[in-house]
Motif scaffolding. Sequence first.
Motif, PDB file in Angstrom:
ATOM      1  N   LYS A   1      -4.018   1.210   5.345  1.00  0.00           N
ATOM      2  CA  LYS A   1      -3.705   2.416   6.129  1.00  0.00           C
ATOM      3  C   LYS A   1      -4.214   3.692   5.475  1.00  0.00           C
ATOM      4  O   LYS A   1      -4.692   4.601   6.153  1.00  0.00           O
ATOM      5  N   TYR A   2      -4.110   3.759   4.147  1.00  0.00           N
ATOM      6  CA  TYR A   2      -4.474   4.997   3.451  1.00  0.00           C
ATOM      7  C   TYR A   2      -5.889   4.971   2.868  1.00  0.00           C
ATOM      8  O   TYR A   2      -6.476   6.018   2.624  1.00  0.00           O
TER       9      TYR A   2
ATOM     10  N   ASP B   1       0.820  -1.206   0.000  1.00  0.00           N
ATOM     11  CA  ASP B   1       0.000   0.000   0.000  1.00  0.00           C
ATOM     12  C   ASP B   1       0.862   1.269   0.000  1.00  0.00           C
ATOM     13  O   ASP B   1       0.493   2.285  -0.601  1.00  0.00           O
ATOM     14  N   TYR B   2       2.020   1.203   0.657  1.00  0.00           N
ATOM     15  CA  TYR B   2       2.897   2.377   0.756  1.00  0.00           C
ATOM     16  C   TYR B   2       3.504   2.796  -0.579  1.00  0.00           C
ATOM     17  O   TYR B   2       3.966   3.927  -0.732  1.00  0.00           O
TER      18      TYR B   2
ATOM     19  N   PRO C   1       0.462   5.555  -1.999  1.00  0.00           N
ATOM     20  CA  PRO C   1      -0.599   5.809  -1.021  1.00  0.00           C
ATOM     21  C   PRO C   1      -1.852   6.389  -1.662  1.00  0.00           C
ATOM     22  O   PRO C   1      -1.803   7.331  -2.439  1.00  0.00           O
TER      23      PRO C   1
END
Length: 365
Positions: free
Chosen positions: A318-319, A267-268, A271
């Motif tokens: 996370k995002y 995911d990073y 983002p």
Amino acid sequence: MKKVLVVLLAMLFVVSAFSFKAIMVTDTGGLGDKSFNDGTWAGIKRAADELGIKAKVIQSYEQADYISNLSKAAEEIQKEPDGGIVYAVGFMMTDALFQVAQQFPDVYFAGIDIAPPTDAVPPNVITFLFKEQESAFLVGYIAAATTRVGKVGFIGGIPIPPVERFRYGFETGVKVYNDLHGTNVTILKGYANSFSDPKKGKDLALAQFAGGVDIIFHASGAVGNGVIEAAKEKMVSLVGSEDLSKILEYAFDKGGFFAMGVDVDQDYMAPGVVLASAMKGVDTASYMGVMWAYNGEWVPGVHVLGLAENGVRISPMKYTKGLVSNRTLAELEYLVTMIKKGTLVIPDTEEALKSFRTPKIEFPF
């Protein structure tokens, strides 16, 4: 007091003199793939750091390197007073692993994504397999729930069993969502026939986006870096900015273009654009193998890890979690419980996929 000091110093010498090494032989994707090889190496490094032992990597640039690299690693382990373990990474190394392991019976070998070619597994070999279909089911369900156009994509590397299990799970996730919600989300599929060509991944992704897809799940190693790059370029072109808040604001309102990662939490890498990642615990498996060999807890044979064993999972998003409805997230939690209990079995073969029928599912909310 002097005697106690001598004993302590002797113990310290024994501990510090312990010489054990872990060597990882990569597949052709190599380190830096931000996926399969990197994840395996992360687990080995974690074990090595905890135990205070040596660890190294031998890079394979082509399949012809596998036997020589595994042999070189085994010879290096034999020089260690306390031995060590050699890791073979990837299905394509199956024949090489079992050929070399028989030649070095005093060396521990571990294979990631490797199934033994026969029922007889040498006592110095363990292999780890994963229920990739279970984590892929979850991202497939999310893709079907999130698409704005009713069409999603899958890009595989080489159609080997682990890659295909990712596809089976993804297709099943889309199907179950369709059946439960009365939708008709379709899937466009393609293969790069490589794990190390990001340009090929980008070209395939751009072609799928041009074909009307808005979300692409890749199971293709470093090829997937190109898939993610393509999604990011398309999304940034729409939004006019790489700013995360602007991407999320646009996506929440209008949708856009997304990728879905694989093997590790990707995911990073973009983002707001990588919607979720179907993770497999290659880091968990590689860590466990080193610890078992070091601690004398070695159990040869095949170890299969799925959701129930925390061997596969979905990224925490996370995002992007806010782009997925609370209803969908709640449904996923319930479906995970069903999978762990065995009341929802995700197909792991083409035949099982073709015969799969969505069972009766009633969400308790």
